[in-house]
Design a protein around this motif. Structure first.
Motif, PDB file in Angstrom:
ATOM      1  N   LEU A 147     -10.737  67.159 -73.731  1.00 21.02           N
ATOM      2  CA  LEU A 147     -11.668  68.265 -73.606  1.00 21.02           C
ATOM      3  C   LEU A 147     -10.896  69.573 -73.457  1.00 21.02           C
ATOM      4  N   ARG A 148     -11.232  70.559 -74.285  1.00 21.88           N
ATOM      5  CA  ARG A 148     -10.594  71.882 -74.197  1.00 21.88           C
ATOM      6  C   ARG A 148     -11.345  72.709 -73.161  1.00 21.88           C
ATOM      7  N   LYS A 149     -10.704  72.907 -71.987  1.00 16.88           N
ATOM      8  CA  LYS A 149     -11.358  73.612 -70.901  1.00 16.88           C
ATOM      9  C   LYS A 149     -10.331  74.409 -70.123  1.00 16.88           C
ATOM     10  N   SER A 150     -10.687  75.623 -69.703  1.00  9.69           N
ATOM     11  CA  SER A 150      -9.800  76.474 -68.915  1.00  9.69           C
ATOM     12  C   SER A 150     -10.607  77.137 -67.813  1.00  9.69           C
ATOM     13  N   GLU A 151     -10.148  76.921 -66.566  1.00 10.96           N
ATOM     14  CA  GLU A 151     -10.826  77.480 -65.394  1.00 10.96           C
ATOM     15  C   GLU A 151     -12.319  77.141 -65.395  1.00 10.96           C
ATOM     16  N   GLY A 152     -12.645  75.926 -65.783  1.00 17.65           N
ATOM     17  CA  GLY A 152     -14.026  75.460 -65.781  1.00 17.65           C
ATOM     18  C   GLY A 152     -14.853  75.918 -66.964  1.00 17.65           C
ATOM     19  N   ILE A 153     -14.244  76.674 -67.882  1.00 16.35           N
ATOM     20  CA  ILE A 153     -14.976  77.191 -69.042  1.00 16.35           C
ATOM     21  C   ILE A 153     -14.532  76.426 -70.290  1.00 16.35           C
ATOM     22  N   LEU A 154     -15.483  75.921 -71.074  1.00 17.11           N
ATOM     23  CA  LEU A 154     -15.160  75.196 -72.300  1.00 17.11           C
ATOM     24  C   LEU A 154     -14.479  76.113 -73.302  1.00 17.11           C
ATOM     25  N   GLN A 155     -13.383  75.619 -73.864  1.00 11.93           N
ATOM     26  CA  GLN A 155     -12.657  76.351 -74.902  1.00 11.93           C
ATOM     27  C   GLN A 155     -12.911  75.728 -76.273  1.00 11.93           C
ATOM     28  N   GLU A 156     -14.028  75.048 -76.401  1.00  8.80           N
ATOM     29  CA  GLU A 156     -14.414  74.436 -77.659  1.00  8.80           C
ATOM     30  C   GLU A 156     -15.914  74.625 -77.859  1.00  8.80           C
ATOM     31  N   GLU A 157     -16.397  74.347 -79.058  1.00 11.85           N
ATOM     32  CA  GLU A 157     -17.805  74.593 -79.377  1.00 11.85           C
ATOM     33  C   GLU A 157     -18.400  73.363 -80.055  1.00 11.85           C
ATOM     34  N   LEU A 158     -19.623  73.014 -79.652  1.00 12.77           N
ATOM     35  CA  LEU A 158     -20.360  71.936 -80.307  1.00 12.77           C
ATOM     36  C   LEU A 158     -21.346  72.563 -81.293  1.00 12.77           C
ATOM     37  N   ILE A 159     -21.086  72.359 -82.571  1.00 12.93           N
ATOM     38  CA  ILE A 159     -21.935  72.936 -83.614  1.00 12.93           C
ATOM     39  C   ILE A 159     -22.940  71.883 -84.065  1.00 12.93           C
ATOM     40  N   LYS A 160     -24.208  72.192 -83.857  1.00  7.46           N
ATOM     41  CA  LYS A 160     -25.285  71.258 -84.153  1.00  7.46           C
ATOM     42  C   LYS A 160     -25.424  71.023 -85.662  1.00  7.46           C
ATOM     43  N   GLU A 161     -25.647  69.750 -86.040  1.00  6.38           N
ATOM     44  CA  GLU A 161     -25.862  69.386 -87.438  1.00  6.38           C
ATOM     45  C   GLU A 161     -27.255  68.807 -87.670  1.00  6.38           C
ATOM     46  N   ASN A 162     -27.781  68.063 -86.692  1.00  5.79           N
ATOM     47  CA  ASN A 162     -29.115  67.492 -86.829  1.00  5.79           C
ATOM     48  C   ASN A 162     -29.647  67.067 -85.461  1.00  5.79           C
ATOM     49  N   THR A 163     -30.903  66.701 -85.426  1.00  2.10           N
ATOM     50  CA  THR A 163     -31.542  66.227 -84.191  1.00  2.10           C
ATOM     51  C   THR A 163     -32.131  64.834 -84.448  1.00  2.10           C
TER      52      THR A 163
END
Length: 840
Positions: A147-163
Motif C-alpha cells: 500500500l502506498r501511504k505517507s503519514e496516513g494519507i494514501l499515495q495511490e488512487e483507485l480508479i473505478k471501472e464498473n459496479t
C-alpha cells in the motif's frame, strides 16, 4: 541397491510433486488474456485434459475496515475447475456458482473487523489501483504491491471501472498466494464461460493429458497459431515430473543418475567377478578332469554362465523385494523428521514404477554377465594338464616376487613372506585393495560433502545471530515503542535488540575505495569521489553501550548529538554478480577520526539532500545482533546512537517514511515465543507488523542436511557392505587355498607367533596399499566437490581430518578382522593332513 536408489528418487519426486500441487494447485500451461474463440481452441486441443479459468476483476474499498494497511477487497474469479484444483480451503458455506456470488476471506471478519454474514448483499465499485512512477506516469499496482501511504494519507488512487452486486455464499481461509503485506483481502467469485462475451478476457490454466518435454514446443505453437500473446509454464511442478525446458539441467540429472548406477555396478562387479574367479580357481582341477574326458570349451564356459544365471535367478527377485522393503521402512522412519524439516504436509510414499524394476533387472543382468565373462573365458581355455597340476593360477618369475632388503630388516622374515605372497597372488591382492579404495573414497567424499554443506549453511546464515525478527510497517514512533515494549516483556526472551535503519549515502575519495571497485568503476567517480551506499543503523542505548565496549569505543562519544560519531563496519561479504560467489573483503579504506558527509536521496524532490558530517569513532569487522556484514558492492554499515539518528531524521518527513524498524530476538523457546507475539499482533494488526521465525528456517536447513546425510551415508553403507563382503570373500578364500603353503611353513619350523606376525603384516600391507591409492583419490574427489560449491560460495579448502582418521582406522580394522577370521580356520589344520590334501 539399484531398486532402492531408483525407488528413492521416484518416491521423492512424487512427494515434492504432490506438495507443489497442494501449495500452488495443479496446472501445467498458462495462456494469459485469451478471448472466447482462443479459449475454444485451447479446449479442443488434443493435449488438453482440463481448463481452469481465472480472472482478476480488481479492487474495491472495504467499507468499515479497521485495518488501515488493508483498505481494499481484491476480487478474483474462477470457474468450477479452479475451485477444485487450486488450494482454496472453504470454512463455511459453499463456493460461488454464479457471477453475482462471492466467497469472502475470513480475515475480513477477524482482522478488518467487518461483520459480514452469509447472505449479505454487497454493491462494490470495482477498479484498479494506480500510482505515479519515477517519470510521473500512472502505473497499475498488483496484489503483491504494498500500500502506498505517507503519514496516513494514501499515495495511490483507485480508479473505478464498473459496479457489481454480490451475495456472500461462503467463507474461505486466507489464500496462501496472498502475501501478508497485500493491501486487499481476497474474495472469490465465479466465471461463467457460457455467458462470457466475445471481448471478455480470461486466463486459461491447462492440465495436460501427457506430460513430456514436447509440451513446451506444443504450448508455444498453439499460442502462435491462435494469436495468444502470452504463454507460460508451471516450471515448479513440471520439474518434479522430470520435464525441464533446459537441456543442460536434463543432462545433469541423467549424468548424476548414470554416475550412481556406475558406482553401484563397479562395486557389484568387483564382488561378483571376484566370487566367480575364485570359484573357477577352486574348481580348476575339476574342470581339467572334465576336459580330460572330452568336455569342450563351450561346455566349460557355459557351466560358469549357468552358475551365474542360477545365482541371478535367485538373487535378483530377492534383491528387488529387499530393496523395496528397505526403502519403505526408511520412509516410515524419516517421514516425521522430513515433514518438520521441509515444513511439508505430504509424506514420502513408496512409488514403484515398472520401469524401475525393469532397469534394476537389466543392470543386474548386465552386471552378472560382465562379472562372469572373464572367469568363464578363463575356464574354457584351461588345459587338462595345467588344471590338474594347478599351475595356471600362479605363473610368476623370481623378479616379480623379489622384495627389498629393507623389508626384511624392518618386518623380518615374516613380513617378507607376507609381501611375497601378496605379489604372488596379485589378482586377489588387487581385488581386496580395490574394494578398500572404493569404500574409502565413497566414505570420505560423502563426509566432505556433508561437511561442506554445513559450512555453506553457516556462510549463508552469516550475521543471522537471532531467532525471530519482527518488522514494523507503521512509522508512528509511539505505536512502535508500545508494541516493542509489550513484545520484549514476554517470557522466553534471552536477548533483544531493535534497530532503526535508513538508507543513506556518502562520497569516498578514490584512494580510499575498496580494491574490488577499482578497474571497472572509475566511470562512476564524481569529482574524484566514489558514491557509497550506507546502511545507517541506530541501536538503543543499552545495546549500543555493550557493542561500544566490545569494539573499544567510548559510549558517551557516540551519544554526543552535537559532534556525531559512528562505528563503521569496514568488512563486507557480498555475492559477485558474475560468479555468484560469496566474497569477504574490505568495504572501504578510511581511517579513525575522518569525517564522512552523509546525504539522503529525497524521491519527492528527486535529488540528494545533505544530512550531516559524522566522525568515524572506530573501524571494526565485529557485528552485533541484527546487523550483518553481508551486503552488496559499494556499501557498508554505519552504527550510531538512537539520539543521533533521531536528530538526523526528525525534520524530514520523507526521511522518516524511509526508515525501517526491526526487532531482533533471541529465545530459549522460539516456537512458543512466536505464538505469544502472534497474540499481540492480533491487537496491533491495523498498525502493520510481520513476524519471521529465523530459528524454524535454520532448523529446517539443518534437518535437511541430516536427512541428506542419512540417505547418503545409507548409500555408502550399502556400497561398503558389498566391498566388505568382497574383502572377506577374497581373503578367506585366499587363506583357504593356502592351507598346504601354511602347512609347509609350519613343517620347516614356523611357530604360531611367527605365523600370526606374517598374517598381521599381510593385513598392514593391504591397508598401506589401499591408503597409498585411496587417499589421493579421496582428496581429489573432495577438491572436485569444493570447486563445485565454489560456484556459489567462497571459503577455504579444508580436509575433514576426523573423517580421514576414521577411514584410515576402518581400513586396517576391516582387513585385520578378515585376516583374523580366516586364519583361525587354518590354524587348527593338521600339518600332515594339509600336506596330503590334493583337492581343496
Amino acid at each position: 541397491m539399484i531398486t532402492a536408489v531408483a525407488s528413492l528418487g521416484v518416491s521423492f519426486m512424487d512427494m515434492v510433486r504432490r506438495q507443489t500441487i497442494s501449495n500452488e494447485g495443479e496446472w501445467h500451461v498458462l495462456y494469459e488474456n485469451v478471448n472466447k474463440m482462443q479459449l475454444e481452441a485451447i479446449k479442443n486441443d488434443e493435449e488438453t485434459k482440463d481448463v481452469i479459468l481465472s480472472r482478476d476483476t480488481g479492487y474495491a474499498f472495504l467499507e468499515g475496515s479497521q485495518n488501515d494497511n488493508k483498505p481494499y477487497i481484491f476480487i478474483r474469479e474462477y470457474n468450477e475447475e479452479g475451485f477444485e484444483n487450486f488450494p482454496i480451503e472453504l470454512k463455511e458455506g459453499r463456493f460461488p456458482k454464479k457471477e453475482n456470488e462471492i466467497a469472502i476471506s475470513e480475515a475480513i471478519i477477524t482482522s478488518a473487523k467487518v461483520n459480514y454474514k452469509m447472505g449479505d448483499v454487497l454493491t462494490l465499485d470495482i477498479g484498479q489501483r494506480y500510482a505515479k512512477d519515477e517519470q510521473g506516469d500512472n502505473m497499475i499496482l498488483s496484489q503483491t504491491s504494498r500500500l502506498r501511504k505517507s503519514e496516513g494519507i494514501l499515495q495511490e488512487e483507485l480508479i473505478k471501472e464498473n459496479t457489481k452486486t454480490y451475495t456472500i455464499v461462503g467463507v474461505i481461509e486466507r489464500p496462501t498466494w496472498e502475501p501478508t503485506w497485500s493491501p486487499g483481502y481476497t474474495v472469490l467469485s465465479y466465471i461463467d464461460e457460457n455467458i462470457m462475451s466475445s471481448q471478455g478476457k480470461v486466463n486459461a490454466s491447462v492440465i495436460l493429458n501427457h506430460i513430456d518435454s514436447g509440451l513446451f514446443e506444443h504450448g508455444k505453437k498453439l499460442a502462435s497459431e491462435n494469436g495468444i500473446e502470452s504463454v507460460g509454464f508451471n516450471y515448479n511442478l513440471l520439474t518434479y515430473y522430470g520435464v525441464v525446458a533446459n537441456d543442460r539441467v536434463r543432462n545433469m540429472l541423467f549424468t548424476l543418475s548414470a554416475i550412481i548406477m556406475v558406482i553401484i555396478m563397479i562395486g557389484s562387479i568387483s564382488l561378483i567377478y571376484n566370487a566367480f574367479a575364485i570359484s573357477v580357481s577352486e574348481r580348476s582341477r575339476h574342470l581339467g578332469m572334465l576336459s580330460s574326458v572330452g568336455a569342450t570349451k563351450k561346455q566349460k564356459r557355459n557351466s560358469v554362465f549357468f552358475e551365474g544365471a542360477v545365482i541371478g535367478g535367485i538373487s535378483i527377485p530377492i534383491g528387488i523385494i529387499a530393496g523395496l522393503a528397505g526403502i519403505g521402512v526408511t520412509f516410515m522412519l524419516i517421514n516425521s523428521m522430513l515433514k518438520e524439516a521441509l515444513g511439508v504436509s505430504e509424506s514420502l510414499r513408496l512409488v514403484v514404477l515398472p520401469a524401475t524394476i525393469l532397469v534394476a533387472m537389466l543392470v543386474s543382468i548386465i552386471t552378472i554377465l560382465i562379472s562372469t565373462y572373464i572367469p568363464a573365458k578363463r575356464a574354457s581355455n584351461i588345459s587338462a594338464i595345467d588344471a590338474i597340476r594347478q599351475t595356471a593360477d600362479v605363473k610368476i618369475t623370481e623378479k616379480e616376487v623379489k622384495t627389498s632388503k629393507l623389508t626384511r630388516k624392518i618386518f623380518g622374515i615374516e613380513g617378507e613372506l607376507g609381501l611375497k605372497n601378496l605379489k604372488r597372488n596379485k589378482a586377489r591382492y588387487r581385488a581386496t585393495v580395490l574394494s578398500l579404495i572404493i569404500s574409502m573414497v565413497l566414505f570420505l567424499a560423502v563426509s566432505y560433502f556433508t561437511f561442506s554443506l554445513e559450512k555453506s549453511l553457516l556462510l549463508s546464515q552469516d550475521g543471522v545471530n537471532y531467532d525471530i525478527t519482527v518488522y514494523f510497517y507503521d512509522k508512528d514512533r509511539e505505536k512502535q515503542e508500545d508494541m516493542i515494549g509489550k513484545i520484549t516483556s514476554l517470557d522466553n526472551i534471552s536477548e533483544s535488540n531493535y534497530i532503526a535503519t535508513l538508507d543513506a549515502g556518502t562520497r569516498i575519495e578514490e584512494d580510499a575505495m575498496a580494491d574490488y571497485l577499482k578497474g571497472n568503476h572509475e566511470n562512476i567517480l564524481e569529482n574524484g569521489k566514489y558514491p557509497y551506499h550506507i546502511s545507517l543503523k541506530a541501536l538503543n542505548d543499552e545495546a549500543l553501550e555493550a557493542y561500544a565496549k566490545e569494539v573499544g569505543v567510548d559510549f558517551t562519544k557516540l551519544s554526543d548529538t552535537e559532534k556525531p560519531s559512528a562505528i563503521v563496519i569496514d568488512t563486507i561479504k557480498y555475492e559477485e554478480a558474475q560468479t555468484n560467489k560469496y566474497v569477504e573483503t574490505k568495504a572501504v579504506k578510511t581511517k579513525i577520526g575522518e569525517k564522512l558527509d552523509l546525504e539522503f536521496y529525497d524521491s519527492e524532490f528527486e535529488q540528494y539532500m545533505p544530512i550531516e558530517s559524522v566522525e568515524i569513532a572506530t573501524l571494526t569487522d565485529k557485528v552485533t545482533m541484527g546487523i550483518s556484514s553481508v551486503g552488496f558492492m559499494g556499501s557498508f554499515n554505519m552504527i550510531v546512537s538512537e539520539d543521533v539518528f533521531n536528530k538526523f531524521v526528525e525534520d524530514n518527513k520523507n526521511m522518516i517514511e524511509s526508515t525501517n524498524t526491526t526487532l531482533f530476538l533471541k529465545s530459549n523457546d522460539p516456537l512458543s515465543l512466536q505464538e505469544d507475539i502472534e497474540e499481540i499482533q492480533k491487537s496491533y494488526e491495523q498498525y502493520g507488523m510481520s513476524i519471521y521465525n529465523v530459528y524454524m528456517a535454520r532448523q529446517r536447513e539443518e534437518q535437511m542436511i541430516v536427512i541428506m546425510s542419512i540417505f547418503t551415508y545409507a548409500f555408502i553403507l550399502l556400497i561398503t557392505s558389498i566391498c566388505v563382503a568382497n574383502i572377506f570373500n577374497t581373503i578367506s578364500t585366499g587363506i583357504a587355498l593356502r592351507k598346504r603353503e601354511f602347512a609347509m611353513l609350519k613343517s620347516v619350523g614356523m611357530t604360531s607367533k611367527s605365523f600370526n606376525k606374517m598374517i598381521n603384516y599381510e593385513s598392514i600391507f593391504y591397508g598401506i596399499k589401499a591408503l597409498v591409492y585411496g587417499l589421493p583419490i579421496s582428496f581429489a574427489m573432495m577438491y572436485l566437490i569444493y570447486r563445485t560449491l565454489m560456484m556459489k560460495f567462497r571459503f577455504g579448502f579444508e580436509i575433514p581430518w576426523v573423517s580421514v582418521f576414521i577411514a584410515i582406522a576402518a581400513v586396517f580394522i576391516i582387513v585385520g578382522v578378515a585376516m583374523l577370521y580366516s586364519s583361525k580356520k587354518v590354524k587348527k589344520e593338521n600339518i600332515i593332513d594339509a600336506l596330503k590334501q590334493e583337492i581343496i
